[in-house]
Design a protein around this motif. Structure first.
Motif, mmCIF file in Angstrom:
data_model
loop_
_atom_site.group_PDB
_atom_site.id
_atom_site.type_symbol
_atom_site.label_atom_id
_atom_site.label_comp_id
_atom_site.label_asym_id
_atom_site.label_seq_id
_atom_site.Cartn_x
_atom_site.Cartn_y
_atom_site.Cartn_z
ATOM 1 N N GLY A 82 0.783 -1.239 0.008
ATOM 2 C CA GLY A 82 -0.080 0.036 -0.073
ATOM 3 C C GLY A 82 0.760 1.375 -0.013
ATOM 4 N N HIS A 83 1.664 1.193 0.738
ATOM 5 C CA HIS A 83 3.007 2.298 0.937
ATOM 6 C C HIS A 83 3.525 2.594 -0.566
ATOM 7 C CE1 HIS A 83 2.769 3.774 4.835
ATOM 8 N NE2 HIS A 83 2.616 2.414 5.329
ATOM 9 N N ALA A 84 3.755 1.432 -1.312
ATOM 10 C CA ALA A 84 4.369 1.547 -2.723
ATOM 11 C C ALA A 84 3.159 2.229 -3.643
ATOM 12 C CB ALA A 84 4.569 0.194 -3.220
ATOM 13 N N VAL A 85 1.893 1.901 -3.594
ATOM 14 C CA VAL A 85 1.007 2.638 -4.424
ATOM 15 C C VAL A 85 0.980 4.058 -3.953
ATOM 16 C CG1 VAL A 85 -1.493 2.885 -4.631
ATOM 17 C CG2 VAL A 85 -0.447 0.670 -4.446
ATOM 18 N N PHE A 86 0.856 4.259 -2.506
ATOM 19 C CA PHE A 86 1.103 5.869 -2.230
ATOM 20 C C PHE A 86 2.028 6.363 -2.864
ATOM 21 C CE2 PHE A 86 2.014 9.117 0.689
ATOM 22 C CZ PHE A 86 0.957 9.734 0.889
ATOM 23 N N ALA A 87 3.595 5.976 -2.596
ATOM 24 C CA ALA A 87 4.711 6.487 -3.171
ATOM 25 C C ALA A 87 4.511 6.768 -4.776
ATOM 26 C CB ALA A 87 5.779 5.598 -2.924
ATOM 27 N N GLU A 88 3.865 5.569 -5.417
ATOM 28 C CA GLU A 88 3.757 5.706 -6.819
ATOM 29 C C GLU A 88 2.806 7.166 -7.224
ATOM 30 O OE1 GLU A 88 1.504 3.160 -10.235
ATOM 31 O OE2 GLU A 88 3.152 2.097 -9.037
ATOM 32 N N GLU A 89 1.892 7.173 -6.665
ATOM 33 C CA GLU A 89 0.956 8.448 -6.805
ATOM 34 C C GLU A 89 1.642 9.813 -6.286
ATOM 35 O OE1 GLU A 89 -2.285 8.386 -7.989
ATOM 36 O OE2 GLU A 89 -1.713 6.427 -8.860
ATOM 37 N N LEU A 90 2.357 9.666 -5.565
ATOM 38 C CA LEU A 90 2.891 11.107 -4.718
ATOM 39 C C LEU A 90 4.296 11.576 -5.649
ATOM 40 C CD1 LEU A 90 2.912 12.854 -2.510
ATOM 41 C CD2 LEU A 90 4.235 11.514 -1.252
ATOM 42 N N ASN A 91 4.969 10.366 -6.360
ATOM 43 C CA ASN A 91 6.223 10.633 -6.919
ATOM 44 C C ASN A 91 6.030 11.530 -8.135
ATOM 45 O OD1 ASN A 91 8.931 10.206 -7.170
ATOM 46 N ND2 ASN A 91 8.686 9.140 -8.994
ATOM 47 N N PRO A 92 5.303 11.723 -8.982
ATOM 48 C CA PRO A 92 5.114 12.565 -10.006
ATOM 49 C C PRO A 92 4.882 13.935 -9.655
ATOM 50 C CG PRO A 92 3.776 10.997 -10.699
ATOM 51 C CD PRO A 92 3.921 10.607 -9.019
ATOM 52 N N LEU A 93 4.061 14.329 -8.287
ATOM 53 C CA LEU A 93 3.884 15.654 -7.902
ATOM 54 C C LEU A 93 5.334 15.984 -7.350
ATOM 55 C CD1 LEU A 93 1.929 17.869 -7.239
ATOM 56 C CD2 LEU A 93 1.391 16.613 -4.936
ATOM 57 N N LEU A 94 5.891 15.326 -6.728
ATOM 58 C CA LEU A 94 7.230 15.746 -5.945
ATOM 59 C C LEU A 94 8.310 16.075 -7.146
ATOM 60 C CD1 LEU A 94 7.493 13.073 -3.019
ATOM 61 C CD2 LEU A 94 7.022 15.593 -2.982
ATOM 62 N N GLU A 95 8.377 15.443 -8.222
ATOM 63 C CA GLU A 95 9.274 15.364 -9.279
ATOM 64 C C GLU A 95 8.800 16.850 -9.729
ATOM 65 O OE1 GLU A 95 9.045 12.391 -11.991
ATOM 66 O OE2 GLU A 95 10.196 11.036 -10.759
ATOM 67 N N GLU A 96 7.448 17.093 -10.022
ATOM 68 C CA GLU A 96 7.135 18.561 -10.485
ATOM 69 C C GLU A 96 7.420 19.727 -9.551
ATOM 70 O OE1 GLU A 96 3.150 20.743 -11.534
ATOM 71 O OE2 GLU A 96 3.170 18.738 -11.855
ATOM 72 N N LEU A 97 7.142 19.233 -8.309
ATOM 73 C CA LEU A 97 7.589 20.525 -7.279
ATOM 74 C C LEU A 97 9.064 20.734 -7.044
ATOM 75 C CD1 LEU A 97 5.190 19.589 -4.596
ATOM 76 C CD2 LEU A 97 5.064 21.383 -5.764
ATOM 77 N N PHE A 98 10.002 19.681 -7.267
ATOM 78 C CA PHE A 98 11.430 19.769 -6.940
ATOM 79 C C PHE A 98 12.091 19.809 -8.500
ATOM 80 C CE2 PHE A 98 9.726 18.204 -2.978
ATOM 81 C CZ PHE A 98 10.182 19.077 -2.101
ATOM 82 N N ASP A 99 11.403 20.008 -9.405
ATOM 83 C CA ASP A 99 12.082 19.973 -10.583
ATOM 84 C C ASP A 99 12.770 21.486 -10.882
ATOM 85 O OD1 ASP A 99 13.104 19.593 -13.196
ATOM 86 O OD2 ASP A 99 11.252 19.927 -14.300
#
Length: 65
Positions: A48-65
């Motif tokens: 479940g945490h892997a699913v959460f991370a998969e959903e969160l990762n694109p947003l984090l990449e966008e924010l920290f790009d």
């Protein structure tokens, strides 16, 4: 909420905050939650945490790009 973009809600009342609506990512096609994702249907398992991370990762990449 003042702005909605896919699963992200931006709240201008609390400056700098975002609310992610990712609950649908945990659902199986039948609309149920697998015990493999949330054994007690409340707390995510490692999978479940892997699913959460998969959903969160694109947003984090966008924010920290």
């Amino acid at each position: 909420m003042t702005k909605f973009t896919r699963n992200t809600l931006f709240d201008e009342k609390i400056i700098g905050t975002m609310h992610l609506a990712i609950g649908a990512a945990f659902l199986q096609p039948a609309g149920t939650i697998s015990p493999d994702i949330m054994a007690d249907f409340l707390h995510p398992t490692e999978a479940g945490h892997a699913v959460f991370a998969e959903e969160l990762n694109p947003l984090l990449e966008e924010l920290f790009d």
